[in-house]
Write a protein that holds these residues in place. Sequence first.
Motif, PDB file in Angstrom:
ATOM      1  N   ALA A  80       1.771  -1.772   1.867  1.00  0.00           N
ATOM      2  CA  ALA A  80       2.515  -2.407   1.066  1.00  0.00           C
ATOM      3  C   ALA A  80       2.674  -1.852  -0.450  1.00  0.00           C
ATOM      4  CB  ALA A  80       2.360  -4.017   1.304  1.00  0.00           C
ATOM      5  N   LEU A  81       1.436  -1.793  -0.753  1.00  0.00           N
ATOM      6  CA  LEU A  81       1.426  -1.255  -2.161  1.00  0.00           C
ATOM      7  C   LEU A  81       1.720   0.041  -2.556  1.00  0.00           C
ATOM      8  CD1 LEU A  81      -2.215  -2.705  -2.880  1.00  0.00           C
ATOM      9  CD2 LEU A  81      -0.080  -3.605  -3.868  1.00  0.00           C
ATOM     10  N   ALA A  85       4.871   1.053  -4.877  1.00  0.00           N
ATOM     11  CA  ALA A  85       4.544   2.007  -5.972  1.00  0.00           C
ATOM     12  C   ALA A  85       5.533   3.212  -5.977  1.00  0.00           C
ATOM     13  CB  ALA A  85       3.058   2.303  -5.983  1.00  0.00           C
ATOM     14  N   GLY A  86       6.381   3.177  -4.968  1.00  0.00           N
ATOM     15  CA  GLY A  86       7.619   4.224  -5.002  1.00  0.00           C
ATOM     16  C   GLY A  86       7.330   5.337  -3.590  1.00  0.00           C
ATOM     17  N   LEU A  87       6.325   5.083  -3.013  1.00  0.00           N
ATOM     18  CA  LEU A  87       6.173   6.184  -1.789  1.00  0.00           C
ATOM     19  C   LEU A  87       7.253   5.655  -0.814  1.00  0.00           C
ATOM     20  CD1 LEU A  87       4.510   8.440  -0.434  1.00  0.00           C
ATOM     21  CD2 LEU A  87       3.197   6.538   0.410  1.00  0.00           C
ATOM     22  N   PRO A  88       8.242   6.562  -0.580  1.00  0.00           N
ATOM     23  CA  PRO A  88       9.222   6.045   0.571  1.00  0.00           C
ATOM     24  C   PRO A  88       8.946   5.870   1.805  1.00  0.00           C
ATOM     25  CG  PRO A  88       9.697   8.398  -0.177  1.00  0.00           C
ATOM     26  CD  PRO A  88       8.218   7.961  -0.687  1.00  0.00           C
ATOM     27  N   SER A  94      12.975   4.110   2.624  1.00  0.00           N
ATOM     28  CA  SER A  94      12.995   3.108   1.289  1.00  0.00           C
ATOM     29  C   SER A  94      11.555   2.804   0.759  1.00  0.00           C
ATOM     30  CB  SER A  94      13.720   1.749   1.667  1.00  0.00           C
ATOM     31  OG  SER A  94      12.989   1.158   2.559  1.00  0.00           O
ATOM     32  N   SER A  95      11.676   2.315  -0.589  1.00  0.00           N
ATOM     33  CA  SER A  95      10.307   1.915  -1.260  1.00  0.00           C
ATOM     34  C   SER A  95      10.822   0.478  -2.032  1.00  0.00           C
ATOM     35  CB  SER A  95       9.867   2.626  -1.949  1.00  0.00           C
ATOM     36  OG  SER A  95      10.694   3.444  -2.776  1.00  0.00           O
ATOM     37  N   GLY A  96       9.791   0.008  -2.738  1.00  0.00           N
ATOM     38  CA  GLY A  96       9.943  -1.065  -3.574  1.00  0.00           C
ATOM     39  C   GLY A  96      10.346  -2.313  -2.648  1.00  0.00           C
ATOM     40  N   ALA A  97      10.730  -3.343  -3.367  1.00  0.00           N
ATOM     41  CA  ALA A  97      10.728  -4.683  -2.972  1.00  0.00           C
ATOM     42  C   ALA A  97      12.198  -4.866  -2.312  1.00  0.00           C
ATOM     43  CB  ALA A  97      10.622  -5.757  -4.083  1.00  0.00           C
ATOM     44  N   THR A  98      12.488  -4.081  -1.271  1.00  0.00           N
ATOM     45  CA  THR A  98      13.899  -4.233  -0.508  1.00  0.00           C
ATOM     46  C   THR A  98      14.019  -5.771   0.059  1.00  0.00           C
ATOM     47  OG1 THR A  98      12.959  -3.729   1.595  1.00  0.00           O
ATOM     48  CG2 THR A  98      13.673  -1.977   0.066  1.00  0.00           C
ATOM     49  N   ALA A  99      15.173  -5.889   0.643  1.00  0.00           N
ATOM     50  CA  ALA A  99      15.491  -7.182   1.209  1.00  0.00           C
ATOM     51  C   ALA A  99      14.680  -7.433   2.493  1.00  0.00           C
ATOM     52  CB  ALA A  99      16.992  -7.216   1.712  1.00  0.00           C
ATOM     53  N   GLY A 102       9.988  -9.175   2.788  1.00  0.00           N
ATOM     54  CA  GLY A 102       9.393 -10.168   3.154  1.00  0.00           C
ATOM     55  C   GLY A 102       8.792 -10.126   4.731  1.00  0.00           C
ATOM     56  N   TYR A 103       9.267  -9.032   5.519  1.00  0.00           N
ATOM     57  CA  TYR A 103       8.612  -8.746   6.744  1.00  0.00           C
ATOM     58  C   TYR A 103       7.388  -7.892   6.509  1.00  0.00           C
ATOM     59  CZ  TYR A 103      13.387 -10.158   8.487  1.00  0.00           C
ATOM     60  OH  TYR A 103      14.345 -11.022   8.853  1.00  0.00           O
ATOM     61  N   ILE A 104       7.333  -7.019   5.662  1.00  0.00           N
ATOM     62  CA  ILE A 104       6.040  -6.541   5.293  1.00  0.00           C
ATOM     63  C   ILE A 104       5.108  -7.379   4.999  1.00  0.00           C
ATOM     64  CG2 ILE A 104       5.173  -4.781   3.721  1.00  0.00           C
ATOM     65  CD1 ILE A 104       7.771  -3.234   3.794  1.00  0.00           C
ATOM     66  N   LEU A 105       5.357  -8.392   3.950  1.00  0.00           N
ATOM     67  CA  LEU A 105       4.216  -9.526   3.671  1.00  0.00           C
ATOM     68  C   LEU A 105       3.824 -10.155   4.991  1.00  0.00           C
ATOM     69  CD1 LEU A 105       6.115 -10.814   0.626  1.00  0.00           C
ATOM     70  CD2 LEU A 105       4.171  -9.269   0.560  1.00  0.00           C
TER      71      LEU A 105
END
Length: 193
Positions: A80-81, A85-88, A94-99, A102-105
Amino acid sequence: MTTAVAQTTPRQVLADLLPASRVRDIALVAGGAALTGLAAQIAVPVPGSPVPVTGQTFAALLVGTALGAGRGLASLALYALLGLAGLPWFAEGSSGATASFGYILGMLLAATVVGALARRGADRSVVRMAGAMLLGEAVIYAIGVPYLAVVADLTPAQAVAAGLTPFLIGDALKAALAMGVLPAAWKLVKRES
């Protein structure tokens, strides 16, 4: 040829059968994150949903079960981190806080839960593994669907329709695969010891 297979007890997970060291743990955590990132690239878009079907949930639950709660959580936290941080390496590169973040959390918590259950022997039989996988999937959805509703400005019913219902059959297939893989791995280990 020597084997690094230790006596198995219900308090062990598969990763514990490898010789203990900090290097082993770092390699397992990094490897689990990499496996999850690779599995996330197996993505099939779902019409009407911003969330694709991926191999990511299967990998996250497999990592948690095989590594145990602590290493599983660390592995998914690293995943997640680095994605934030931008690793795609989130779904579809994709990367970042996408829609779907929440599933990753949810996967962070789910890996911890299934890892704790594996320490109690849930990964040793098909029936117990089924229960662990279902609980892990429920945890992922319990966090992912509300997150999707908030960030995509959906009603709860719309979030369930877009972020839960289309994935149930695929998740059942992933759970069935895990139910076969992990108990079979334990049988193989017992045969070699």
